[in-house]
Design a protein around this motif. Structure first.
Motif, PDB file in Angstrom:
ATOM      1  N   MET A 181       0.840  -1.203   0.000  1.00 22.69           N
ATOM      2  CA  MET A 181       0.000   0.000   0.000  1.00 22.69           C
ATOM      3  C   MET A 181       0.879   1.258   0.000  1.00 22.69           C
ATOM      4  SD  MET A 181      -3.269   0.318  -0.159  1.00 22.69           S
ATOM      5  CE  MET A 181      -4.509  -0.498   0.835  1.00 22.69           C
ATOM      6  N   LEU A 182       1.975   1.209   0.745  1.00 20.66           N
ATOM      7  CA  LEU A 182       2.891   2.354   0.796  1.00 20.66           C
ATOM      8  C   LEU A 182       3.386   2.694  -0.606  1.00 20.66           C
ATOM      9  CD1 LEU A 182       4.856   4.322   2.236  1.00 20.66           C
ATOM     10  CD2 LEU A 182       6.356   2.365   2.664  1.00 20.66           C
ATOM     11  N   ALA A 183       3.771   1.661  -1.364  1.00 23.86           N
ATOM     12  CA  ALA A 183       4.277   1.901  -2.719  1.00 23.86           C
ATOM     13  C   ALA A 183       3.185   2.521  -3.577  1.00 23.86           C
ATOM     14  CB  ALA A 183       4.769   0.584  -3.314  1.00 23.86           C
ATOM     15  N   SER A 184       1.931   2.064  -3.404  1.00 20.51           N
ATOM     16  CA  SER A 184       0.870   2.603  -4.267  1.00 20.51           C
ATOM     17  C   SER A 184       0.472   4.021  -3.843  1.00 20.51           C
ATOM     18  CB  SER A 184      -0.325   1.637  -4.341  1.00 20.51           C
ATOM     19  OG  SER A 184      -1.350   2.000  -3.487  1.00 20.51           O
ATOM     20  N   VAL A 185       0.477   4.314  -2.529  1.00 19.26           N
ATOM     21  CA  VAL A 185       0.155   5.680  -2.076  1.00 19.26           C
ATOM     22  C   VAL A 185       1.227   6.649  -2.590  1.00 19.26           C
ATOM     23  CG1 VAL A 185      -0.033   7.180  -0.032  1.00 19.26           C
ATOM     24  CG2 VAL A 185      -1.132   4.928  -0.032  1.00 19.26           C
ATOM     25  N   ALA A 186       2.502   6.227  -2.533  1.00 21.28           N
ATOM     26  CA  ALA A 186       3.598   7.107  -2.964  1.00 21.28           C
ATOM     27  C   ALA A 186       3.475   7.456  -4.443  1.00 21.28           C
ATOM     28  CB  ALA A 186       4.937   6.423  -2.693  1.00 21.28           C
ATOM     29  N   ARG A 187       2.882   6.545  -5.228  1.00 19.97           N
ATOM     30  CA  ARG A 187       2.709   6.829  -6.670  1.00 19.97           C
ATOM     31  C   ARG A 187       1.608   7.860  -6.902  1.00 19.97           C
ATOM     32  NH1 ARG A 187       3.471   1.218  -7.272  1.00 19.97           N
ATOM     33  NH2 ARG A 187       1.233   0.854  -7.273  1.00 19.97           N
ATOM     34  N   SER A 188       0.617   7.893  -5.972  1.00 23.20           N
ATOM     35  CA  SER A 188      -0.577   8.692  -6.271  1.00 23.20           C
ATOM     36  C   SER A 188      -0.637  10.037  -5.548  1.00 23.20           C
ATOM     37  CB  SER A 188      -1.828   7.887  -5.919  1.00 23.20           C
ATOM     38  OG  SER A 188      -1.833   7.611  -4.537  1.00 23.20           O
ATOM     39  N   ARG A 189       0.138  10.239  -4.476  1.00 24.12           N
ATOM     40  CA  ARG A 189      -0.024  11.465  -3.690  1.00 24.12           C
ATOM     41  C   ARG A 189       1.334  11.999  -3.220  1.00 24.12           C
ATOM     42  NH1 ARG A 189      -5.488  10.991  -2.011  1.00 24.12           N
ATOM     43  NH2 ARG A 189      -5.335  12.697  -0.540  1.00 24.12           N
ATOM     44  N   PRO A 190       1.475  13.330  -3.100  1.00 20.99           N
ATOM     45  CA  PRO A 190       2.731  13.865  -2.562  1.00 20.99           C
ATOM     46  C   PRO A 190       2.808  13.611  -1.053  1.00 20.99           C
ATOM     47  CG  PRO A 190       1.193  15.640  -3.057  1.00 20.99           C
ATOM     48  CD  PRO A 190       0.513  14.375  -3.460  1.00 20.99           C
ATOM     49  N   VAL A 191       3.942  13.159  -0.574  1.00 22.76           N
ATOM     50  CA  VAL A 191       4.125  12.907   0.862  1.00 22.76           C
ATOM     51  C   VAL A 191       5.387  13.635   1.306  1.00 22.76           C
ATOM     52  CG1 VAL A 191       4.501  11.140   2.625  1.00 22.76           C
ATOM     53  CG2 VAL A 191       3.015  10.626   0.682  1.00 22.76           C
ATOM     54  N   ARG A 192       5.213  14.587   2.254  1.00 23.17           N
ATOM     55  CA  ARG A 192       6.377  15.373   2.707  1.00 23.17           C
ATOM     56  C   ARG A 192       6.939  14.886   4.041  1.00 23.17           C
ATOM     57  NH1 ARG A 192       2.786  20.478   2.010  1.00 23.17           N
ATOM     58  NH2 ARG A 192       1.455  18.790   2.738  1.00 23.17           N
ATOM     59  N   ASN A 193       6.144  14.122   4.781  1.00 22.95           N
ATOM     60  CA  ASN A 193       6.649  13.510   6.018  1.00 22.95           C
ATOM     61  C   ASN A 193       5.706  12.352   6.380  1.00 22.95           C
ATOM     62  OD1 ASN A 193       4.372  14.822   6.883  1.00 22.95           O
ATOM     63  ND2 ASN A 193       5.301  15.775   8.661  1.00 22.95           N
ATOM     64  N   ALA A 194       6.187  11.449   7.252  1.00 18.37           N
ATOM     65  CA  ALA A 194       5.379  10.261   7.556  1.00 18.37           C
ATOM     66  C   ALA A 194       5.551   9.844   9.006  1.00 18.37           C
ATOM     67  CB  ALA A 194       5.782   9.108   6.623  1.00 18.37           C
ATOM     68  N   LEU A 195       4.534   9.152   9.507  1.00 22.10           N
ATOM     69  CA  LEU A 195       4.558   8.576  10.859  1.00 22.10           C
ATOM     70  C   LEU A 195       4.300   7.083  10.738  1.00 22.10           C
ATOM     71  CD1 LEU A 195       4.251   8.557  14.009  1.00 22.10           C
ATOM     72  CD2 LEU A 195       1.843   9.145  13.662  1.00 22.10           C
ATOM     73  N   ASP A 196       5.145   6.283  11.398  1.00 18.13           N
ATOM     74  CA  ASP A 196       4.929   4.830  11.485  1.00 18.13           C
ATOM     75  C   ASP A 196       4.599   4.527  12.946  1.00 18.13           C
ATOM     76  OD1 ASP A 196       4.999   2.070  11.375  1.00 18.13           O
ATOM     77  OD2 ASP A 196       7.194   1.949  11.270  1.00 18.13           O
ATOM     78  N   LEU A 197       3.325   4.327  13.239  1.00 19.68           N
ATOM     79  CA  LEU A 197       2.877   4.104  14.623  1.00 19.68           C
ATOM     80  C   LEU A 197       2.851   2.603  14.894  1.00 19.68           C
ATOM     81  CD1 LEU A 197       1.469   6.091  16.843  1.00 19.68           C
ATOM     82  CD2 LEU A 197      -0.543   4.798  16.223  1.00 19.68           C
ATOM     83  N   GLY A 198       3.595   2.156  15.918  1.00 15.81           N
ATOM     84  CA  GLY A 198       3.720   0.711  16.179  1.00 15.81           C
ATOM     85  C   GLY A 198       4.772   0.138  15.240  1.00 15.81           C
ATOM     86  N   THR A 199       5.984   0.676  15.340  1.00 15.44           N
ATOM     87  CA  THR A 199       7.010   0.413  14.317  1.00 15.44           C
ATOM     88  C   THR A 199       7.607  -0.987  14.385  1.00 15.44           C
ATOM     89  OG1 THR A 199       8.889   1.445  13.201  1.00 15.44           O
ATOM     90  CG2 THR A 199       9.023   1.340  15.601  1.00 15.44           C
ATOM     91  N   GLY A 200       7.564  -1.660  15.569  1.00 15.93           N
ATOM     92  CA  GLY A 200       8.131  -3.011  15.687  1.00 15.93           C
ATOM     93  C   GLY A 200       9.605  -3.009  15.292  1.00 15.93           C
TER      94      GLY A 200
END
Ligand SMILES: C[S@@+](CC[C@H](N)C(=O)[O-])C[C@H]1O[C@@H](n2cnc3c(N)ncnc32)[C@H](O)[C@@H]1O
Length: 291
Positions: A142-161
């Motif tokens: 899903m991350l790869a597909s979101v990155a193709r469709s929308r600009p992302v300037r910063n991100a949060l990974d909640l529950g990073t393991g």
């Protein structure tokens, strides 16, 4: 850390009354959520508090105190839920896993990376996330597909393991990423994994239950929030999660069993997020929502 359920068994009417009491005392908690359900085999109702926390004794005593006035005749039972043995699950399988443009591999498989793939090296260890579990693989895809469709300037990974998703987001997007976990061992392992993958700046690690830390306001709001936790905490934290999302932002949720997806969607629709896409992997779903 295991998921624990404290519950009382009773009639439907009384379970609803007990649920009201439980909801009132755990309303402000990120890690405890109250719910009621029928046990169809025994034809009884159970009002439960689910939690992922080291503070079970404190939750139990608050619950016992709240139930003492009207419901002291109902014994508080306890169950350890089997589906959150994250560490055991992280040891499943050692072959490289491919999802989207990513390949997650152990140190013994460096030579299996093909040209054009984004490689993330994670050895099975003390925190969940070697990529083998359907929820992690779903988030990567899903991350790869979101990155193709929308600009992302910063991100949060909640529950990073193990940090696998934070490292993936950083390698794919080249933007600042905040990675948090309730478990201090996980944040230490994730930071070690980031260094092993050559990530030295732009990735921040913090130990925090849910959104209980100033690190979220310091680093946010976020264009992308990825949370691979569990359906119940995800529903509970919907308002805070959306409060940390930038306008036009995206949310990727996982850790959700197929049959739980409607309740999770309802919780996020209630916060005005729109469903964009659902991916299925081995009975687990990963959901993309947008603001
Ligand atoms: C399923 S693992 C996901 C690990 C990794 N992100 C992945 O996708 O493979 C869930 C992680 O969330 C953490 N966690 C559970 N409840 C949390 C909470 N309320 N706040 C922050 N982290 C939490 C657990 O300690 C665990 O490391």
């Amino acid at each position: 850390m295991s998921e624990i359920r404290l519950f009382v068994t009773t009639t439907e009417k009384q379970a609803a009354a007990v649920l009201d009491v439980m909801s009132a005392i755990f309303e402000e908690d990120d890690y405890a959520i109250a719910t009621m359900e029928i046990d169809e085999k025994r034809d009884v109702w159970e009002a439960s508090v689910y939690m992922m926390t080291d503070e079970e004794e404190s939750v139990r005593s608050r619950l016992a105190q709240a139930l003492e006035v009207e419901f002291s005749h109902l014994p508080i039972e306890r169950e350890v839920l089997p589906d959150v043995d994250w560490i055991a699950k992280s040891l499943e399988g050692l072959a490289p896993v491919r999802a989207g443009r990513f390949v997650i591999h152990g140190s013994h498989d460096r030579d299996k990376v093909k040209p054009g793939e984004i490689a993330i090296e994670i050895d099975a260890g003390q925190a969940f996330g070697t990529g083998h579990h359907g929820t992690t693989a779903g988030c990567l895809e899903m991350l790869a597909s979101v990155a193709r469709s929308r600009p992302v300037r910063n991100a949060l990974d909640l529950g990073t393991g193990s940090g696998v998703l934070a490292i993936a987001a950083w390698k794919l997007l080249h933007v600042p990423v905040l990675a948090t976990d309730i478990d201090p061992i996980a944040t230490r392992v994730a930071a070690d994994n980031a260094r092993r993958n050559g990530v030295v700046t732009g990735l921040t690690f913090a130990t925090a239950p849910g959104f209980h830390s100033t690190t979220f306001s310091t680093n946010g709001p976020f264009d992308l929030i990825i949370a691979n936790i569990l359906a119940r905490p995800l529903m509970k934290m919907a308002p805070q999660l959306v409060a940390n999302l930038a306008p036009g932002g995206s949310v990727i949720l996982s850790g959700i069993l197929a049959e739980q997806r409607w309740k999770v969607l309802a919780a996020y629709n209630g916060q005005n997020l729109k469903h964009a896409r659902t991916l299925w992997r081995n009975g687990w779903v990963t959901i993309h929502l947008t603001r």
